[in-house]
Design a protein around this motif. Sequence first.
Motif, PDB file in Angstrom:
ATOM      1  N   ILE B  12       0.848  -1.192   0.000  1.00  0.00           N
ATOM      2  CA  ILE B  12       0.000   0.000   0.000  1.00  0.00           C
ATOM      3  C   ILE B  12       0.885   1.244   0.000  1.00  0.00           C
ATOM      4  N   TYR B  13       0.678   2.114  -0.975  1.00  0.00           N
ATOM      5  CA  TYR B  13       1.408   3.391  -1.009  1.00  0.00           C
ATOM      6  C   TYR B  13       0.546   4.465  -0.382  1.00  0.00           C
ATOM      7  N   GLN B  14       1.125   5.217   0.478  1.00  0.00           N
ATOM      8  CA  GLN B  14       0.389   6.291   1.153  1.00  0.00           C
ATOM      9  C   GLN B  14       0.973   7.618   0.692  1.00  0.00           C
ATOM     10  N   THR B  15       0.211   8.366  -0.076  1.00  0.00           N
ATOM     11  CA  THR B  15       0.682   9.709  -0.429  1.00  0.00           C
ATOM     12  C   THR B  15      -0.332  10.709   0.098  1.00  0.00           C
ATOM     13  N   GLY B  16       0.049  11.394   1.160  1.00  0.00           N
ATOM     14  CA  GLY B  16      -0.869  12.324   1.818  1.00  0.00           C
ATOM     15  C   GLY B  16      -2.050  11.546   2.368  1.00  0.00           C
ATOM     16  N   GLN B  19      -4.577   6.623  -0.312  1.00  0.00           N
ATOM     17  CA  GLN B  19      -3.975   5.300  -0.202  1.00  0.00           C
ATOM     18  C   GLN B  19      -4.109   4.583  -1.529  1.00  0.00           C
ATOM     19  N   VAL B  20      -2.971   4.093  -2.066  1.00  0.00           N
ATOM     20  CA  VAL B  20      -3.047   3.307  -3.294  1.00  0.00           C
ATOM     21  C   VAL B  20      -2.677   1.874  -2.977  1.00  0.00           C
ATOM     22  N   LYS B  21      -3.591   0.958  -3.254  1.00  0.00           N
ATOM     23  CA  LYS B  21      -3.303  -0.452  -3.011  1.00  0.00           C
ATOM     24  C   LYS B  21      -2.680  -1.018  -4.275  1.00  0.00           C
ATOM     25  N   ALA B  22      -1.361  -0.997  -4.363  1.00  0.00           N
ATOM     26  CA  ALA B  22      -0.665  -1.454  -5.561  1.00  0.00           C
ATOM     27  C   ALA B  22      -0.756  -2.971  -5.708  1.00  0.00           C
ATOM     28  N   LEU B  23      -0.723  -3.685  -4.578  1.00  0.00           N
ATOM     29  CA  LEU B  23      -0.931  -5.140  -4.583  1.00  0.00           C
ATOM     30  C   LEU B  23      -1.856  -5.499  -3.426  1.00  0.00           C
ATOM     31  N   GLY B  40      -0.468  -6.988 -17.696  1.00  0.00           N
ATOM     32  CA  GLY B  40      -1.574  -6.248 -17.095  1.00  0.00           C
ATOM     33  C   GLY B  40      -1.503  -4.804 -17.533  1.00  0.00           C
ATOM     34  N   PRO B  41      -2.613  -4.087 -17.382  1.00  0.00           N
ATOM     35  CA  PRO B  41      -2.637  -2.692 -17.814  1.00  0.00           C
ATOM     36  C   PRO B  41      -1.715  -1.827 -16.945  1.00  0.00           C
ATOM     37  N   SER B  42      -1.533  -0.613 -17.410  1.00  0.00           N
ATOM     38  CA  SER B  42      -0.687   0.315 -16.665  1.00  0.00           C
ATOM     39  C   SER B  42      -1.270   0.550 -15.278  1.00  0.00           C
ATOM     40  N   GLY B  43      -0.427   0.538 -14.273  1.00  0.00           N
ATOM     41  CA  GLY B  43      -0.878   0.780 -12.903  1.00  0.00           C
ATOM     42  C   GLY B  43      -1.441  -0.450 -12.237  1.00  0.00           C
ATOM     43  N   SER B  44      -1.302  -1.626 -12.864  1.00  0.00           N
ATOM     44  CA  SER B  44      -1.891  -2.831 -12.282  1.00  0.00           C
ATOM     45  C   SER B  44      -1.000  -3.443 -11.198  1.00  0.00           C
ATOM     46  N   GLY B  45       0.239  -3.015 -11.122  1.00  0.00           N
ATOM     47  CA  GLY B  45       1.096  -3.504 -10.023  1.00  0.00           C
ATOM     48  C   GLY B  45       2.250  -4.372 -10.483  1.00  0.00           C
ATOM     49  N   LYS B  46       2.577  -4.368 -11.772  1.00  0.00           N
ATOM     50  CA  LYS B  46       3.656  -5.222 -12.283  1.00  0.00           C
ATOM     51  C   LYS B  46       5.015  -4.827 -11.678  1.00  0.00           C
ATOM     52  N   THR B  47       5.295  -3.522 -11.770  1.00  0.00           N
ATOM     53  CA  THR B  47       6.583  -3.054 -11.251  1.00  0.00           C
ATOM     54  C   THR B  47       6.687  -3.317  -9.753  1.00  0.00           C
ATOM     55  N   THR B  48       5.573  -3.075  -9.056  1.00  0.00           N
ATOM     56  CA  THR B  48       5.559  -3.303  -7.612  1.00  0.00           C
ATOM     57  C   THR B  48       5.888  -4.764  -7.315  1.00  0.00           C
ATOM     58  N   MET B  49       5.293  -5.662  -8.059  1.00  0.00           N
ATOM     59  CA  MET B  49       5.526  -7.087  -7.896  1.00  0.00           C
ATOM     60  C   MET B  49       7.002  -7.431  -8.100  1.00  0.00           C
ATOM     61  N   ASP B 169      12.011  -5.630 -15.617  1.00  0.00           N
ATOM     62  CA  ASP B 169      10.758  -4.864 -15.672  1.00  0.00           C
ATOM     63  C   ASP B 169      10.660  -4.205 -17.045  1.00  0.00           C
ATOM     64  N   GLU B 170       9.740  -4.688 -17.847  1.00  0.00           N
ATOM     65  CA  GLU B 170       9.533  -4.181 -19.204  1.00  0.00           C
ATOM     66  C   GLU B 170      10.843  -4.054 -19.981  1.00  0.00           C
ATOM     67  N   PRO B 171      11.557  -5.149 -20.170  1.00  0.00           N
ATOM     68  CA  PRO B 171      12.884  -5.070 -20.799  1.00  0.00           C
ATOM     69  C   PRO B 171      12.816  -4.688 -22.271  1.00  0.00           C
ATOM     70  N   THR B 202       5.596  -7.141 -19.095  1.00  0.00           N
ATOM     71  CA  THR B 202       5.441  -6.504 -20.401  1.00  0.00           C
ATOM     72  C   THR B 202       3.974  -6.165 -20.624  1.00  0.00           C
ATOM     73  N   HIS B 203       3.692  -5.221 -21.499  1.00  0.00           N
ATOM     74  CA  HIS B 203       2.317  -5.152 -21.993  1.00  0.00           C
ATOM     75  C   HIS B 203       2.301  -5.150 -23.518  1.00  0.00           C
ATOM     76  N   ASP B 204       3.363  -5.751 -24.074  1.00  0.00           N
ATOM     77  CA  ASP B 204       3.480  -5.849 -25.522  1.00  0.00           C
ATOM     78  C   ASP B 204       2.962  -7.222 -25.971  1.00  0.00           C
TER      79      ASP B 204
HETATM   80  N1  LIG Z   1       6.221   5.250  -5.088  1.00  0.00           N
HETATM   81  C1  LIG Z   1       4.887   5.238  -5.259  1.00  0.00           C
HETATM   82  N2  LIG Z   1       4.125   6.074  -4.527  1.00  0.00           N
HETATM   83  C2  LIG Z   1       2.784   6.081  -4.644  1.00  0.00           C
HETATM   84  N3  LIG Z   1       2.112   5.298  -5.485  1.00  0.00           N
HETATM   85  C3  LIG Z   1       2.811   4.454  -6.271  1.00  0.00           C
HETATM   86  C4  LIG Z   1       4.232   4.386  -6.185  1.00  0.00           C
HETATM   87  N4  LIG Z   1       4.669   3.451  -7.055  1.00  0.00           N
HETATM   88  C5  LIG Z   1       3.546   2.954  -7.644  1.00  0.00           C
HETATM   89  N5  LIG Z   1       2.449   3.552  -7.183  1.00  0.00           N
HETATM   90  C6  LIG Z   1       1.081   3.249  -7.549  1.00  0.00           C
HETATM   91  O1  LIG Z   1       0.879   1.858  -7.411  1.00  0.00           O
HETATM   92  C7  LIG Z   1       0.096   1.345  -8.479  1.00  0.00           C
HETATM   93  C8  LIG Z   1       0.862   0.233  -9.173  1.00  0.00           C
HETATM   94  O2  LIG Z   1       2.002   0.780  -9.807  1.00  0.00           O
HETATM   95  P1  LIG Z   1       3.034  -0.044 -10.671  1.00  0.00           P
HETATM   96  O3  LIG Z   1       4.148   0.850 -10.980  1.00  0.00           O
HETATM   97  O4  LIG Z   1       3.348  -1.305  -9.959  1.00  0.00           O
HETATM   98  O5  LIG Z   1       2.209  -0.368 -11.973  1.00  0.00           O
HETATM   99  P2  LIG Z   1       2.695  -1.016 -13.341  1.00  0.00           P
HETATM  100  O6  LIG Z   1       1.815  -2.161 -13.578  1.00  0.00           O
HETATM  101  O7  LIG Z   1       4.134  -1.244 -13.306  1.00  0.00           O
HETATM  102  O8  LIG Z   1       2.350   0.122 -14.390  1.00  0.00           O
HETATM  103  P3  LIG Z   1       3.103   0.493 -15.760  1.00  0.00           P
HETATM  104  O9  LIG Z   1       2.645  -0.503 -16.755  1.00  0.00           O
HETATM  105  O10 LIG Z   1       2.581   1.850 -16.078  1.00  0.00           O
HETATM  106  O11 LIG Z   1       4.545   0.454 -15.487  1.00  0.00           O
HETATM  107  C9  LIG Z   1      -0.203   2.515  -9.407  1.00  0.00           C
HETATM  108  O12 LIG Z   1      -1.504   2.975  -9.132  1.00  0.00           O
HETATM  109  C10 LIG Z   1       0.823   3.552  -9.005  1.00  0.00           C
HETATM  110  O13 LIG Z   1       0.257   4.839  -9.157  1.00  0.00           O
END
Ligand SMILES: Nc1ncnc2c1ncn2[C@@H]1O[C@H](COP(=O)(O)OP(=O)(O)OP(=O)(O)O)[C@@H](O)[C@H]1O
Lengths: 417, 223
Positions: B12-16, B19-23, B40-49, B169-171, B202-204
Amino acid sequence: MIRIFKIALRNLMRYKRRTLLTSLLITLGLLMVILFSGLAGSFKEMMIGQITDSNLAQMQIHKRGYVSSIDTSPLNLTINQKSCKKIEKILGENPDIEAYAPRIKFSAMLSNFKETTNIRLNAIDPEKEIKVCPNVSDRMKFGSGKVPDILLKPGEIIIPEKLAAGLKIEIGGSVVLVANNKDGSVNGLNFRVAGIIESILGPQGKEGYMHIKDARSLLRMEKSEVIEIALRIKKFDKLDDVYTDLKSVLAKFKNKKGKPVFEIHTWKKLSPFSNIAKMIDIMTVSMKIIMIAIVLISILNVMMMSVYERVREIGTMSAMGTSPGRIMGLFLAEGLSLGLISTLVGNVIGIAGIYSLNIYKISYTFGRMDNLLLSPTISFSELAWVSATVLLVSVFATLQPAYKASRMEPVDALGHV
Amino acid sequence: MALVQIDNVSKIYQTGDVQVKALQDVTISIDEASFVTFVGPSGSGKTTMLNLIGCLDKPTKGKVFVGKKQVDAFNRRQLAAFRGSFLGFIFQAFNLFPVLTAYENVEYPLVMIKNKSISKRKEMVLKVLESVGMLNQKDKFPDQLSGGQKQRVAVARALVTQPKLVLADEPTANLDKKSAVNVIRLMRAMRDELKTTFIFSTHDPGVMEEAEVIHTLEDGKLV
Ligand SMILES: Nc1ncnc2c1ncn2[C@@H]1O[C@H](COP(=O)(O)OP(=O)(O)OP(=O)(O)O)[C@@H](O)[C@H]1O
Ligand SMILES: [Mg+2]
């Protein structure tokens, strides 16, 4: 280790202009210090040499209270024969002392039989004096054109050039000295003018010279009575140590009221040039502080920019598992290399500069002394000290940026664009 | 236990106040020598994973095991050491060091992280450069290489320390279609040769065709 410096150097070469400008700035700072210390240091040493080797001597011992009333050349503050013996014994036994010489200082009237003027005289024992002030004859002109084997014989006088010009006295001419002794009675003696002496900076810089025996008979002093004992030590840099040493030994001589009988002073207390010397020292220190500030600010600035520009690279290194210590080391090496390059260049130019100043000698005038030749020198230890300071400050200035780089979180750093 | 084990993990990312539940409560296991793709689509949590598996970040909740070690309990220094010895990374923007040649880039982890001897280093670097087909370009600097070539060097750099697991991550996001497919094929060939586990995102769609195991993320959940 070699690899870290290789990477550091390549990173420095990445921003050629910036690196060049920064190292130029540091080089200039270093040069400023090297050249200034070289020039001012040699000026100072030369002036001190002039003062101590040809006129004042390095130290002087008097009856207590003499120096504070030096302008009136008091004749009642003498060191008598008994005290003189005691002091000479102390000086003779002190292994740091090279030589000592007795002097009588007094004022008299100088007449060319038509006109009369005031003169201050330094009556010396020529053989002893030359050991204490080896360059005493440097400022003197003699009839034969060269320095005689015995500097001064009884019956001879060497008079200051200004008086000689004013009274139109020439070498070989004859003059009369009239003086009051300490009881107030007047006495006069005839002298042959053996030479003329140039003035030098300071209160004792416009004195004529005569033989100490003549002074004793003119002033009707007892045998071996002196006003001043001038000293020369073996190692000039130990001056302050020898001074403290002698001072405490002399302090043991007390009068009936329990006050010390003698006083001892170094040239620093006796010549106004010591203030100029102090100013030079302060300026040298200021230069060094400015140099440190230049190095600190320019390296801090460059390294902060470097870290900021390379956040993603730092993130990559960190993600790959490079330890924080290694990352810090990489940046420290970069700051140190920048300092090192500048130091090397600065040293080369600085040494070349001092070397060429020695080839094309600078002549200058100070007070009434002219045609003094300045030959700037800088010691190896001074160069090493200045260079080490630059290197140390370079590393110090890099510490904060390097630490910052090592503490970056890879996730944040990698996400940075 | 599998090579990677994710137990009930939330990030969970907390900005102010937001709350964003990334996973959210993700559980997954990845076997050794597998070739795994997160899509998965952009923002779905791939990078976080990938950051969690790659020991670059810690979960808000749940446990992460990599190579039988519970890495979410590690401190900063332990994480760095673990990444250096166990993991390899390939980045979207290649992230080669611009002041180092291709050869030196590949050599970097052996010098700065592994402290290998010179002769051993040379042997390892040349071998891996050969297998990614970049041996004839080894003395070029990154800015003298094409995107595809850079990513091959990056693959070599990730593999030279013989890690158990390589994360990417998205090589292929910065590559044209042909280079992208080639890089993925190279990665798979290396998996076949070295039995190294590869996890990438990837999303390609073109790249997905090359995948073996695909996990799809949506709003921080596996579907
Ligand atoms: N450092 C951070 N602070 C706050 N929110 C974040 C942070 N990093 C990621 N998020 C949020 O967490 C969610 C998942 O992000 P993530 O980067 O894992 O997505 P992604 O699947 O990699 O997207 P993309 O395909 O655009 O790279 C998104 O809603 C993003 O806005
Ligand atoms: Mg992403």
